[in-house]
Design a protein around this motif. Sequence first.
Motif, PDB file in Angstrom:
ATOM      1  N   SER A 112      -0.611  82.550 -28.347  1.00 53.18           N
ATOM      2  CA  SER A 112      -0.467  82.507 -26.888  1.00 53.18           C
ATOM      3  C   SER A 112      -1.814  82.545 -26.175  1.00 53.18           C
ATOM      4  O   SER A 112      -1.898  82.216 -24.982  1.00 53.18           O
ATOM      5  CB  SER A 112       0.389  83.680 -26.399  1.00 53.18           C
ATOM      6  N   PHE A 150       3.628  87.044 -31.390  1.00 51.58           N
ATOM      7  CA  PHE A 150       4.176  86.059 -30.460  1.00 51.58           C
ATOM      8  C   PHE A 150       4.256  86.562 -29.017  1.00 51.58           C
ATOM      9  O   PHE A 150       4.911  85.931 -28.186  1.00 51.58           O
ATOM     10  CB  PHE A 150       5.561  85.612 -30.932  1.00 51.58           C
ATOM     11  N   HIS A 151       3.595  87.670 -28.708  1.00 50.73           N
ATOM     12  CA  HIS A 151       3.602  88.170 -27.330  1.00 50.73           C
ATOM     13  C   HIS A 151       3.013  87.116 -26.389  1.00 50.73           C
ATOM     14  O   HIS A 151       1.919  86.599 -26.630  1.00 50.73           O
ATOM     15  CB  HIS A 151       2.777  89.451 -27.230  1.00 50.73           C
ATOM     16  N   TYR A 153       4.007  84.120 -25.911  1.00 54.03           N
ATOM     17  CA  TYR A 153       4.138  82.759 -26.450  1.00 54.03           C
ATOM     18  C   TYR A 153       5.129  81.954 -25.630  1.00 54.03           C
ATOM     19  O   TYR A 153       6.192  82.437 -25.247  1.00 54.03           O
ATOM     20  CB  TYR A 153       4.614  82.851 -27.906  1.00 54.03           C
ATOM     21  N   SER A 154       4.785  80.691 -25.358  1.00 48.52           N
ATOM     22  CA  SER A 154       5.661  79.819 -24.568  1.00 48.52           C
ATOM     23  C   SER A 154       5.684  78.422 -25.171  1.00 48.52           C
ATOM     24  O   SER A 154       4.922  78.117 -26.095  1.00 48.52           O
ATOM     25  CB  SER A 154       5.174  79.746 -23.115  1.00 48.52           C
ATOM     26  N   ASN A 185       8.052  89.387 -33.485  1.00 46.15           N
ATOM     27  CA  ASN A 185       8.757  89.123 -32.223  1.00 46.15           C
ATOM     28  C   ASN A 185       8.715  87.654 -31.785  1.00 46.15           C
ATOM     29  O   ASN A 185       8.389  87.346 -30.627  1.00 46.15           O
ATOM     30  CB  ASN A 185       8.207  90.001 -31.088  1.00 46.15           C
ATOM     31  N   PRO A 186       9.053  86.719 -32.668  1.00 46.02           N
ATOM     32  CA  PRO A 186       9.106  85.315 -32.223  1.00 46.02           C
ATOM     33  C   PRO A 186      10.253  85.128 -31.227  1.00 46.02           C
ATOM     34  O   PRO A 186      11.338  85.698 -31.415  1.00 46.02           O
ATOM     35  CB  PRO A 186       9.381  84.548 -33.527  1.00 46.02           C
ATOM     36  N   PRO A 187      10.039  84.352 -30.153  1.00 47.78           N
ATOM     37  CA  PRO A 187      11.105  84.133 -29.165  1.00 47.78           C
ATOM     38  C   PRO A 187      12.210  83.235 -29.710  1.00 47.78           C
ATOM     39  O   PRO A 187      12.018  82.550 -30.716  1.00 47.78           O
ATOM     40  CB  PRO A 187      10.366  83.450 -28.008  1.00 47.78           C
ATOM     41  N   LYS A 188      13.329  83.243 -29.051  1.00 49.38           N
ATOM     42  CA  LYS A 188      14.492  82.462 -29.505  1.00 49.38           C
ATOM     43  C   LYS A 188      14.167  80.976 -29.597  1.00 49.38           C
ATOM     44  O   LYS A 188      14.604  80.296 -30.519  1.00 49.38           O
ATOM     45  CB  LYS A 188      15.668  82.674 -28.549  1.00 49.38           C
ATOM     46  N   PHE A 190      11.625  79.622 -30.508  1.00 49.82           N
ATOM     47  CA  PHE A 190      10.773  79.305 -31.643  1.00 49.82           C
ATOM     48  C   PHE A 190      11.590  78.819 -32.833  1.00 49.82           C
ATOM     49  O   PHE A 190      11.092  78.066 -33.667  1.00 49.82           O
ATOM     50  CB  PHE A 190       9.948  80.531 -32.053  1.00 49.82           C
ATOM     51  N   GLU A 191      12.839  79.233 -32.904  1.00 50.53           N
ATOM     52  CA  GLU A 191      13.676  78.906 -34.061  1.00 50.53           C
ATOM     53  C   GLU A 191      13.804  77.401 -34.305  1.00 50.53           C
ATOM     54  O   GLU A 191      13.622  76.947 -35.433  1.00 50.53           O
ATOM     55  CB  GLU A 191      15.046  79.568 -33.917  1.00 50.53           C
ATOM     56  N   TYR A 213      11.153  92.057 -35.915  1.00 49.95           N
ATOM     57  CA  TYR A 213      11.442  92.289 -34.500  1.00 49.95           C
ATOM     58  C   TYR A 213      11.302  93.778 -34.211  1.00 49.95           C
ATOM     59  O   TYR A 213      11.833  94.610 -34.945  1.00 49.95           O
ATOM     60  CB  TYR A 213      12.852  91.802 -34.158  1.00 49.95           C
TER      61      TYR A 213
END
Length: 306
Positions: A112, A150-151, A153-154, A185-188, A190-191, A213
């Motif tokens: 990020s 992943f803090h 991350y976009s 903590n990957p965001p949703k 990211f999947e 997580y």
Amino acid sequence: MNPNPVTNGFVKPVPTDEEQAKIEEVRKLLGPLPEKLSSFCSDDAVLRYLRARNWHVKKATKMLKETLKWRVQYKPEEICWEEIAGEAETGKIYRSSCVDKLGRPVLIMRPSVENSKSVQGQIRYLVYCMENAVQNLPSGEEQMVWMIDFHGYSLANISLRTTRETAHVLQEHYPERLAFAVLYNPPKFFEPFWKVARPFLEPKTRNKVKFVYSDDPNTKQIMEENFDMEKMESAFGGNDDSGFNINKHSERMKEDDKKRLAALENIASASLDSLSILSVSSNSAHPISHDVSEDEHQPQGKESIP
């Protein structure tokens, strides 16, 4: 004497007779190498390439030859802090002061805070960080740990081109260097990206990726099993609040650069000494003559890989 020396709790396995035979086969196919390159072809190194190619000798030899060619051209061991300092400013990749419970170095990655549009610059900095982590491996160890935070991350941080280039360099030139990678903590969103990125990775590498997580006790256990949480950064659930400091990190890297360059000078010096001894021996065996053949006037060939 114990044939399996223990270092930091890690028991280094001794190659089996079959594995040692394959190592010798690879060396035979490689042929003679300049001293500078032969230092990258230790038994442990050859074993990593054999494992990466499922013990197929010819495929492992081809892969190792490509890496040696790459090292001659790219000169990764000669990259210094001053060259890549701009890429490092935000702490997007750096070697943590924390190690895992086996003493292996930990590379922290924060996509990020990417601060460069140059894929070439990003890759060169990644290579510098990999070389530094390898330099700091404990005796008897061949692998490191990656921690990806992943803090913040976009979608804007996703780059398939950078992912492809990164996967290529790491898999082709640093095989079997990864012990495991923690995706923290990957965001949703990211999947689906992970599903796209997975084909770029070898099956062995994919299996080393661990999703953790902070709100999941089961995955948090992965951290506690592998790290001393008192020394782990608070961003990963640990008790160390110091965070990334570019000035302190810069000093650490400069010190490591000095050690690495000094080691390279020693290798170069040893090579020159060997050439001098050969030259003296040659002159002793063959008295100097004023009749010099045409071959002796030919320039020596450049360092090359067969």
